[in-house]
Design an enzyme around this catalytic site. Structure first.
Site, PDB file in Angstrom:
ATOM      1  N   ARG A 166       0.960  -1.190  -0.018  1.00 22.61           N
ATOM      2  CA  ARG A 166      -0.012   0.086  -0.077  1.00 22.61           C
ATOM      3  C   ARG A 166       0.959   1.401  -0.042  1.00 22.61           C
ATOM      4  NH1 ARG A 166      -3.221  -3.545  -0.900  1.00 22.61           N
ATOM      5  NH2 ARG A 166      -5.153  -4.007  -0.010  1.00 22.61           N
ATOM      6  N   SER A 239     -10.595  -0.800   3.248  1.00 22.44           N
ATOM      7  CA  SER A 239      -9.743  -0.943   4.342  1.00 22.44           C
ATOM      8  C   SER A 239      -9.398   0.270   5.002  1.00 22.44           C
ATOM      9  CB  SER A 239      -8.595  -1.749   4.126  1.00 22.44           C
ATOM     10  OG  SER A 239      -8.818  -3.128   3.659  1.00 22.44           O
ATOM     11  N   GLU A 335      -5.129   3.978   6.438  1.00 23.86           N
ATOM     12  CA  GLU A 335      -4.769   3.526   4.920  1.00 23.86           C
ATOM     13  C   GLU A 335      -5.166   5.019   3.979  1.00 23.86           C
ATOM     14  OE1 GLU A 335      -3.980   2.283   1.552  1.00 23.86           O
ATOM     15  OE2 GLU A 335      -6.215   1.917   1.958  1.00 23.86           O
TER      16      GLU A 335
HETATM   17  N1  EPU Z   1     -10.669 -10.940   9.835  1.00 25.65           N
HETATM   18  C1  EPU Z   1     -11.413 -10.963  11.039  1.00 25.65           C
HETATM   19  N2  EPU Z   1     -12.329 -10.030  11.142  1.00 25.65           N
HETATM   20  C2  EPU Z   1     -12.716  -9.047  10.381  1.00 25.65           C
HETATM   21  C3  EPU Z   1     -12.000  -9.041   9.219  1.00 25.65           C
HETATM   22  C4  EPU Z   1     -11.052  -9.852   8.956  1.00 25.65           C
HETATM   23  O1  EPU Z   1     -11.295 -11.812  11.696  1.00 25.65           O
HETATM   24  O2  EPU Z   1     -13.772  -8.256  10.653  1.00 25.65           O
HETATM   25  C5  EPU Z   1      -9.586 -11.721   9.750  1.00 25.65           C
HETATM   26  C6  EPU Z   1     -10.254 -12.906   8.590  1.00 25.65           C
HETATM   27  O3  EPU Z   1     -10.988 -13.919   9.061  1.00 25.65           O
HETATM   28  C7  EPU Z   1      -9.011 -13.346   7.918  1.00 25.65           C
HETATM   29  C8  EPU Z   1      -8.013 -12.073   8.107  1.00 25.65           C
HETATM   30  O4  EPU Z   1      -8.598 -11.293   9.002  1.00 25.65           O
HETATM   31  O5  EPU Z   1      -8.680 -14.434   8.559  1.00 25.65           O
HETATM   32  C9  EPU Z   1      -7.988 -11.307   6.725  1.00 25.65           C
HETATM   33  O6  EPU Z   1      -9.198 -10.875   6.199  1.00 25.65           O
HETATM   34  P1  EPU Z   1      -9.399 -10.580   4.508  1.00 25.65           P
HETATM   35  O7  EPU Z   1      -8.714 -11.948   3.820  1.00 25.65           O
HETATM   36  O8  EPU Z   1     -10.663 -10.371   4.517  1.00 25.65           O
HETATM   37  O9  EPU Z   1      -8.464  -9.573   4.392  1.00 25.65           O
HETATM   38  P2  EPU Z   1      -7.917  -8.211   4.947  1.00 25.65           P
HETATM   39  O10 EPU Z   1      -6.696  -8.343   5.665  1.00 25.65           O
HETATM   40  O11 EPU Z   1      -9.234  -7.845   5.993  1.00 25.65           O
HETATM   41  C10 EPU Z   1      -6.787  -7.244   2.961  1.00 25.65           C
HETATM   42  C11 EPU Z   1      -7.009  -6.073   2.165  1.00 25.65           C
HETATM   43  C12 EPU Z   1      -8.115  -5.701   1.178  1.00 25.65           C
HETATM   44  C13 EPU Z   1      -8.120  -6.913   0.444  1.00 25.65           C
HETATM   45  C14 EPU Z   1      -8.203  -8.244   1.153  1.00 25.65           C
HETATM   46  C15 EPU Z   1      -8.122  -9.401   0.182  1.00 25.65           C
HETATM   47  C16 EPU Z   1      -5.511  -4.605   3.457  1.00 25.65           C
HETATM   48  C17 EPU Z   1      -5.454  -3.283   4.287  1.00 25.65           C
HETATM   49  N3  EPU Z   1      -6.705  -4.761   3.115  1.00 25.65           N
HETATM   50  O12 EPU Z   1      -7.964  -7.182   3.914  1.00 25.65           O
HETATM   51  O13 EPU Z   1      -7.831  -4.607   0.653  1.00 25.65           O
HETATM   52  O14 EPU Z   1      -9.260  -6.786  -0.535  1.00 25.65           O
HETATM   53  O15 EPU Z   1      -6.762  -8.254   1.922  1.00 25.65           O
HETATM   54  O16 EPU Z   1      -6.702  -9.545  -0.302  1.00 25.65           O
HETATM   55  O17 EPU Z   1      -4.475  -5.016   3.031  1.00 25.65           O
HETATM   56  C18 EPU Z   1      -8.475  -2.148   0.790  1.00 25.65           C
HETATM   57  O18 EPU Z   1      -7.076  -2.055   0.621  1.00 25.65           O
HETATM   58  O19 EPU Z   1      -9.192  -1.265   0.437  1.00 25.65           O
HETATM   59  C19 EPU Z   1      -9.027  -3.673   0.622  1.00 25.65           C
HETATM   60  C20 EPU Z   1     -10.239  -3.835   0.593  1.00 25.65           C
END
Ligand code: EPU
Length: 339
Positions: A166, A239, A335
């Site tokens: 990012r 995010s 972010e």
């Molecule tokens: N999780 C939770 N609770 C929540 C959300 C997530 O426990 O409310 C846990 C999930 O269970 C999972 C882990 O966190 O084990 C990761 O969650 P997820 O795969 O949904 O991804 P994220 O880390 O929440 C990142 C990016 C997203 C991107 C997704 C998929 C960042 C800041 N965010 O989210 O990007 O779509 O991975 O690759 O890196 C964005 O930048 O706006 C964005 C949406």
């Protein structure tokens, strides 16, 4: 071709949080010529020029005493082959997801994992957008940017963009470079990235054994639509926090205390923690204070239920940051760009 400059323009429609603030001056640029006119118009008014793409990575906290320029340039084209890859170019103002779909319709693979990300082509390199195991840096060939100080055009190869999670040199040198068009290196038979999160499982559930890039795109659209709110329906900027990097030692310590902790090895002795998990554990998921809230299905996303101000959303973010610091001794970095 002449730039039309508006005064006291509401930006509510132009930021995906739907925050109601106004810009002192506002214009739209559909060409390089209009971008140059806007720079001159801002200079004449002795004011700063702020560039807006889709407004999807932005939190506006007050009226802007600035010249806001929204990029509306359009155009996408196949440039030809280079080293076995196909080069595609798009103008900065092209909306991102329709552009991704267009590449897939041309039979080109590479952008499928980045489906349904809000925003524009020109904004994508700023924060090196990423999702489901692919980042922009993996598919970007080069880009053309205008140096606002000298007025010269400069081409950047991918390795000159200082891409990181990012992050990019364009974010670091904020206000210097104005991205005009971006080139991507795609291919007709790229290896698909199915190993992040639920992508492979989703395809299997659909009975798709040998997916095409279009199948992957559809699966990712479905996964995103389940967890991430549509900004047209509920204001948000994706995010709101980055996933924080901590040392392996701290991750091990946290894991001993919270066995469910979600983290991924990030190299160099570091672990990337799932901020959404931390925020959910702290009890913020679904929290609402007035019209500012934390999305009920994804704790990493702040939402505007209607009339939240940027200040209220920022105050909520700061309460979450303080709570996560206190509970886990982890610093959450905001972010989106806050203005
Ligand atoms: N999780 C939770 N609770 C929540 C959300 C997530 O426990 O409310 C846990 C999930 O269970 C999972 C882990 O966190 O084990 C990761 O969650 P997820 O795969 O949904 O991804 P994220 O880390 O929440 C990142 C990016 C997203 C991107 C997704 C998929 C960042 C800041 N965010 O989210 O990007 O779509 O991975 O690759 O890196 C964005 O930048 O706006 C964005 C949406």
């Amino acid at each position: 071709m002449s730039l039309s400059v508006h005064e006291q323009q509401s930006l509510q429609r132009y930021n995906t949080f739907g925050v109601a603030v106004a810009a002192r001056w506002y214009a739209e640029a559909a060409s390089d010529g209009e971008v140059r006119e806007a720079l001159e118009a801002a200079r004449q008014r002795g004011t700063e020029l702020l560039v807006l793409g889709g407004g999807s990575n932005l939190l506006l906290t007050a009226d802007l005493d600035a010249f806001v320029l929204r990029m509306t340039s359009r155009g996408r084209r196949l440039l030809g082959e280079e080293g076995g890859q196909l080069l595609v170019e798009a103008e900065a103002g092209e909306p991102w997801h329709p552009f991704v779909q267009w590449t897939l319709e041309q039979g080109l693979a590479g952008l499928e994992n980045l489906s349904l990300i809000p925003g524009t082509v020109g904004a994508a390199p700023m924060q090196n957008i990423g999702a489901y195991g692919v980042e922009l840096k993996d598919v970007l060939h080069s880009l053309v940017a205008l140096d606002r100080a000298s007025g010269e055009l400069r081409e950047f190869r991918a390795d000159e963009c200082e891409f990181a999670y990012r992050h990019s040199r364009f974010k670091r040198e904020g206000g210097r470079w104005l991205i005009l068009r971006v080139r991507f290196a795609l291919s007709r038979d790229a290896a698909l990235h199915l190993d992040y999160g639920p992508v492979r499982q989703r395809l299997q559930e659909q009975g798709i054994a040998t997916p095409t890039p279009l199948d992957v795109s559809r699966a990712i659209c479905a996964i995103r639509a389940e967890k991430l709110p549509d900004p047209q329906v509920l204001g948000n900027a994706g995010s709101f926090f980055k996933n924080p990097l901590v040392s392996e030692a701290q991750a091990a310590q946290l894991c001993a205390q919270w066995p469910g902790l979600v983290g991924y090895p990030a190299g160099a002795g570091q672990v990337k923690l799932a901020a959404g998990w931390l925020i959910e554990q702290a009890g913020w998921k679904g929290y609402r204070d007035g019209d500012a809230g934390v999305h009920a299905l994804q704790a990493l996303v702040l939402v505007n239920y209607g009339a939240a101000s940027g200040g209220q959303l920022l105050a909520l973010a700061q309460r979450i940051q303080a709570d996560i610091r206190e509970r886990f001794d982890v610093e959450l970095e905001i972010e989106p760009v806050v203005c």
